[in-house]
Each structure stands twice: as C-alpha cells, then as structure tokens.
Design an enzyme around this catalytic site. Structure first.
Site, PDB file in Angstrom:
ATOM      1  N   ALA A  81       0.851  -1.192   0.000  1.00 28.51           N
ATOM      2  CA  ALA A  81       0.000   0.000   0.000  1.00 28.51           C
ATOM      3  C   ALA A  81       0.886   1.241   0.000  1.00 28.51           C
ATOM      4  CB  ALA A  81      -0.913  -0.004   1.223  1.00 28.51           C
ATOM      5  N   GLY A 124      -0.316  -5.172   0.499  1.00 32.44           N
ATOM      6  CA  GLY A 124      -1.521  -5.122  -0.316  1.00 32.44           C
ATOM      7  C   GLY A 124      -1.371  -5.834  -1.641  1.00 32.44           C
ATOM      8  N   GLU A 164      -2.005  -9.422  -0.925  1.00 29.95           N
ATOM      9  CA  GLU A 164      -3.444  -9.539  -0.693  1.00 29.95           C
ATOM     10  C   GLU A 164      -4.224  -9.477  -2.004  1.00 29.95           C
ATOM     11  OE1 GLU A 164      -4.328  -7.572   3.581  1.00 29.95           O
ATOM     12  OE2 GLU A 164      -3.154  -6.299   2.230  1.00 29.95           O
ATOM     13  N   GLU A 199       3.711  -6.000   7.061  1.00 27.24           N
ATOM     14  CA  GLU A 199       3.109  -4.851   7.739  1.00 27.24           C
ATOM     15  C   GLU A 199       3.603  -4.669   9.161  1.00 27.24           C
ATOM     16  OE1 GLU A 199       0.088  -6.036   4.556  1.00 27.24           O
ATOM     17  OE2 GLU A 199       1.416  -7.078   5.953  1.00 27.24           O
TER      18      GLU A 199
END
Length: 259
Positions: free
Chosen positions: A66, A111, A114, A134
């Site tokens: 992200a 992300g 994901e 993360e």
C-alpha cells in the site's frame, strides 16, 4: 474508460488490468484501489470480457504494498474505512463470476500479496517475492491478508509470515501452494493465456458455479455444501449442460456458449 493509475486492454475476450505506478513499484494508493473497483465492476458488466488478468507495470513489481504515506496521521475510524474499502474491492475480485488470474511479476508484498490472493489463480515469474511485512511498520494486513493467507498455506506458516514479515521467493510460494505456477518472466503472460484458454474451453456457467461453490466454503454463515447443491442443480437448466452431455455422448468437442 480512462484511468489515472491503471492501463486496460481487451484482446480475444481477455481483459488485462495493469497497475501503472512503476515509479512507486505499483503501490496501492486510494485512487488505485478505487479504480480497481470500477474496473472490476465494468468487467463483470461487459459481455465482451470473458476472463481477466491483473498484473503490474514493469518487471520489478506486481504491487509492492500500500502507499504508506496515505496512512500517516489517520485515526482509528479512518483506518477502519481504509481497510473496509480495500476488503470490499478485493471481495469483488474474489467473487467475480469470470476467471481472474494474477500475473505476479516481481514483488507482491502487503496489499500486493493480498491482491494476488483475491484472484482465483496466481502465476508468478521466477523473480517474484510474496509477503505480508506490515508488522515492520507497526501494522497488520488490512485487505484480507490475515484470512486468505491461512486458506492457501495453513495457519502455522501464515502466522509465521505475518508475525515475522519474512518474504517467500517464487519457488517457496509454489511449494506452499500459494501460487499455481512459476515461469520465467518472459513466459508470465503466455502462461496466463494458456491457462485461460483451457478454462475458456469449458462452460462459463459451470466455471461461475465452481467459483461460487469454492468461495462459499470460506464464507461465515454460508453452507458450502448447500451452495454446491444449488449450483449443481442450476447447471441442469443451461444450454451448456445440454451441449456438454450431447458432445460427450456423441464423442465430439463441446461448443459452450455460456447460456
């Protein structure tokens, strides 16, 4: 439609969505996530689109995570909104009735990992790396990573990766069942096209039934066995079922139309 951070093209019924922020290693900022949602809704509504490939621009990165700069200074409530938005859009990908393949070229972290897991299948280049790092930022995965990684590789290894932030190389990801295939980078898209050609030779209605039934296994409060019964039974009303059974009896190749 013109996008700020996505490139899209349709060829022979296959929509390729390319996340186009190579200077940021294709990191997912808010705009990119929103555009992914729009692109997926358009793809589902577009009869010309039969299948989807999601990839990243360049050879270094699928999606390197992200855009962390957008997280700084956010409140708890704003954090919930960010996570919910990402989960909603990734759920759109996961539940898309048309097959979606992630062509993972390079880093698929945070992300990006994901996003790849939200796709139905994953083909990785031999330089790909996967991870949920993360914790290194004092965060946890927020776009479904804690739930989907368990589904693919089991609780033991998923817990380790989330807690250590370690990365998997392409071969490790393959051995753990996170990806379907690992190929040289120049064979990444050709391998995705090969897979989609095989899938597209089957009944689109049956493929949709497979997606719905398999996903139901992981849905809270949903009886996956009952979903399978419903999807199985619904196939009996389709022209594809009639064509498939006739072709089998007549010892010829079926010509499915999705009706």
């Amino acid at each position: 439609m013109n996008y700020e951070n996505l490139l899209t093209s349709i060829d022979n019924g296959i929509l390729t969505i390319t996340i186009n922020r190579p200077d940021k290693l294709n990191a997912l900022n808010k705009k990119t996530v929103e555009e992914m949602g729009v692109a997926m809704k358009d793809a589902k509504a577009n009869a010309e689109v039969k299948a989807i490939i999601i990839t990243g621009a360049g050879q270094k990165s699928f999606v390197a995570g992200a855009d962390i700069a957008e997280f700084i200074g956010r409140s708890v409530e704003q954090g919930k909104i960010i996570a919910q938005a990402g989960q909603n859009i990734f759920k759109e990908i996961e539940n898309c009735p048309k097959p979606v393949i992630a062509a993972v070229n390079g880093f698929a972290l945070g992300g990006g990992c994901e996003l790849s897991m939200a796709c139905h299948l994953r083909v990785a280049s031999d330089n790909a790396k996967f991870g949920q790092p993360e914790v290194n930022l004092g965060l946890i995965a927020g776009y479904g990573g804690t739930q989907r990684l368990i589904q693919y590789i089991g609780k033991t290894k998923a817990m380790e990766l989330h807690m250590t932030g370690d990365m998997l190389n392409a071969e490790q990801a393959l051995n753990l069942g996170l990806v379907n295939y690992v190929v040289p980078q120049d064979q990444l898209i050709p391998k995705c096209l090969e897979l989609l050609a095989k899938i597209r030779s089957k009944s689109p209605r049956a493929i949709m039934g497979v997606i719905n039934s398999v996903n139901a296994y992981f849905e809270t409060g949903v009886d996956g066995f009952n979903t399978e019964i419903e999807e199985f039974a619904n196939c009996f009303a389709t022209e594809d079922f009639k064509e498939g059974t006739s072709a089998f009896i007549e010892k010829r190749k079926a010509n499915f139309t999705g009706k």
